[in-house]
Design a protein around this motif. Structure first.
Motif, PDB file in Angstrom:
ATOM      1  N   LYS A 122      -3.537   5.931  -4.885  1.00 43.42           N
ATOM      2  CA  LYS A 122      -4.184   4.791  -4.244  1.00 43.42           C
ATOM      3  C   LYS A 122      -5.684   5.033  -4.154  1.00 43.42           C
ATOM      4  O   LYS A 122      -6.135   6.166  -3.928  1.00 43.42           O
ATOM      5  N   THR A 189      -9.493 -10.594   7.278  1.00 47.67           N
ATOM      6  CA  THR A 189      -8.566 -11.187   6.312  1.00 47.67           C
ATOM      7  C   THR A 189      -8.601 -10.442   4.989  1.00 47.67           C
ATOM      8  O   THR A 189      -7.555 -10.185   4.373  1.00 47.67           O
ATOM      9  N   ASP A 192      -6.835  -7.060   5.467  1.00 49.13           N
ATOM     10  CA  ASP A 192      -5.385  -7.255   5.526  1.00 49.13           C
ATOM     11  C   ASP A 192      -4.820  -7.526   4.135  1.00 49.13           C
ATOM     12  O   ASP A 192      -3.749  -6.998   3.770  1.00 49.13           O
ATOM     13  N   TRP A 193      -5.528  -8.337   3.371  1.00 49.26           N
ATOM     14  CA  TRP A 193      -5.093  -8.652   2.001  1.00 49.26           C
ATOM     15  C   TRP A 193      -5.074  -7.389   1.147  1.00 49.26           C
ATOM     16  O   TRP A 193      -4.118  -7.133   0.415  1.00 49.26           O
ATOM     17  N   SER A 195      -4.789  -4.348   2.174  1.00 47.30           N
ATOM     18  CA  SER A 195      -3.783  -3.407   2.677  1.00 47.30           C
ATOM     19  C   SER A 195      -2.417  -3.647   2.064  1.00 47.30           C
ATOM     20  O   SER A 195      -1.582  -2.729   1.969  1.00 47.30           O
ATOM     21  N   GLU A 196      -2.180  -4.873   1.651  1.00 45.19           N
ATOM     22  CA  GLU A 196      -0.890  -5.222   1.059  1.00 45.19           C
ATOM     23  C   GLU A 196      -0.833  -4.914  -0.433  1.00 45.19           C
ATOM     24  O   GLU A 196       0.217  -5.054  -1.058  1.00 45.19           O
ATOM     25  N   HIS A 197      -1.981  -4.529  -1.002  1.00 47.91           N
ATOM     26  CA  HIS A 197      -2.015  -4.202  -2.431  1.00 47.91           C
ATOM     27  C   HIS A 197      -1.544  -2.761  -2.629  1.00 47.91           C
ATOM     28  O   HIS A 197      -2.029  -1.841  -1.975  1.00 47.91           O
ATOM     29  N   GLY A 198      -0.628  -2.582  -3.524  1.00 48.70           N
ATOM     30  CA  GLY A 198      -0.013  -1.274  -3.710  1.00 48.70           C
ATOM     31  C   GLY A 198      -0.945  -0.178  -4.190  1.00 48.70           C
ATOM     32  O   GLY A 198      -0.648   1.009  -4.028  1.00 48.70           O
ATOM     33  N   ASP A 201      -5.826   2.082  -0.839  1.00 49.85           N
ATOM     34  CA  ASP A 201      -5.634   2.837   0.402  1.00 49.85           C
ATOM     35  C   ASP A 201      -6.674   2.346   1.410  1.00 49.85           C
ATOM     36  O   ASP A 201      -7.802   2.846   1.457  1.00 49.85           O
ATOM     37  N   SER A 202      -6.314   1.381   2.218  1.00 55.51           N
ATOM     38  CA  SER A 202      -7.271   0.770   3.137  1.00 55.51           C
ATOM     39  C   SER A 202      -7.568   1.637   4.357  1.00 55.51           C
ATOM     40  O   SER A 202      -8.374   1.252   5.206  1.00 55.51           O
TER      41      SER A 202
END
Length: 322
Positions: A122, A189, A192-193, A195-198, A201-202
């Motif tokens: 990541k 936003t 958050d967007w 963070s959902e991406h595989g 590494d947010s």
């Protein structure tokens, strides 16, 4: 002389300001001469009044001169310098991030830059905030270069929600009329967007901004995401130690010694606030340049100084943090 305005509209405005200023100075001088001409027999307070007027006019002149100097840097180093314009946000951005608030819903336009090659690991996230021109080709070029150099994902969101300009008065209005709260919500936003991406590494995240974007970046990290590192390129600093104590990550700043917006006194207060708050930081002030001195990546490619030094400082800081 003053650099040419890409749109040909600022010069008349600047000349009008100068004309009004000259009229004001001349009228004050006339009042002063009339007052001193009949000074015989008057009180010392009356005789000193023209000196007070002269001092006030001198102060106003220095303020307006600094403002015009600041604007001239923006004109000379605006986003159309060495970039492709007109710029169409809908056509020239590659990311759409849905958002919804109490009063509005829509999409945040953004440019997402990825490093070269594939990786199973990541990647860290850098959010890059534009200057007061809005998201534009120079910011996109910087995002692409940063992603490649740092092996990270860079997301450059449009915080003006659909507007980009090269016209200085409109840019000023956009900056003044875009509240920090809304920018914070939009960046939330985006985070958050991401963070959902595989592949992102947010938890390893930094904010970087130029001018308007630098001020928004440090206010976001102090108010919403203190674990994120902050890079401010000639942006409005936060100087209050109690606010800076919210940060849990380091701060990097680059400024020009000739920037009238952020004189030595302001930067000294910034350093003092960071020191009092116990925040690790690296602030550099480069001699001989003013506001908006790092205009585009062509300066970095040519090895132009001090732009290449500012680039190296930001890269080194972010690489160490990531």
């Amino acid at each position: 002389g003053m650099p040419t305005d890409p749109n040909g509209r600022l010069l008349p405005i600047a000349l009008s300001v100068l004309a009004v200023l000259c009229i004001h100075i001349n009228s004050s001088a006339i009042v002063g001469s009339l007052s001193t001409g009949g000074a015989t027999g008057r009180s010392m307070q009356v005789r000193r009044w023209p000196l007070k007027v002269k001092s006030a006019v001198s102060t106003q002149f220095r303020t307006i001169r600094s403002t015009i100097s600041d604007l001239s840097y923006h004109i000379a180093n605006g986003p159309s310098k060495g970039s492709s314009f007109p710029f169409n946000l809908n056509e020239d951005t590659n990311t759409r991030i849905p958002f919804q608030s109490k009063s509005q819903k829509g999409q945040i336009l953004a440019h997402t830059a990825w490093p070269e090659g594939d990786s199973d690991e990541k990647l860290p996230l850098l959010i890059l905030i534009h200057e007061f021109f809005g998201l534009n080709p120079s910011i996109i070029d910087k995002a692409d270069a940063l992603a490649k150099e740092l092996n990270c994902v860079v997301i450059a969101p449009d915080t003006f929600r659909g507007v980009s300009t090269t016209f200085i008065p409109r840019a000023i209005w956009l900056a003044l009329s875009t509240p920090q709260q809304r920018v914070n919500d939009d960046i939330d936003t985006v985070v958050d967007w991401a963070s959902e991406h595989g592949k992102i590494d947010s938890s390893r995240i930094a904010l970087m901004g130029f001018c308007y974007g630098g001020g928004k970046a440090i206010r976001y990290t102090t108010q919403r995401l203190p674990i994120a590192a902050t890079v401010i390129c000639y942006g409005s600093p936060v100087t209050d130690p109690d606010t800076l104590k919210n940060l849990k990550a380091p701060v990097c700043g680059v400024y020009g010694s000739l920037d009238p917006q952020f004189p030595p006194s302001v930067l000294s207060n910034f350093r003092a606030g960071l020191n009092q708050a116990g925040i690790q930081h690296k602030l550099e002030v480069y001699d001989g340049v003013g506001h908006a001195f790092w205009a585009n990546m062509d300066q970095i490619t040519r090895g132009q100084k001090p732009q290449i030094d500012a680039w190296n400082q930001c890269i080194g800081f972010l690489r160490t943090f990531f």
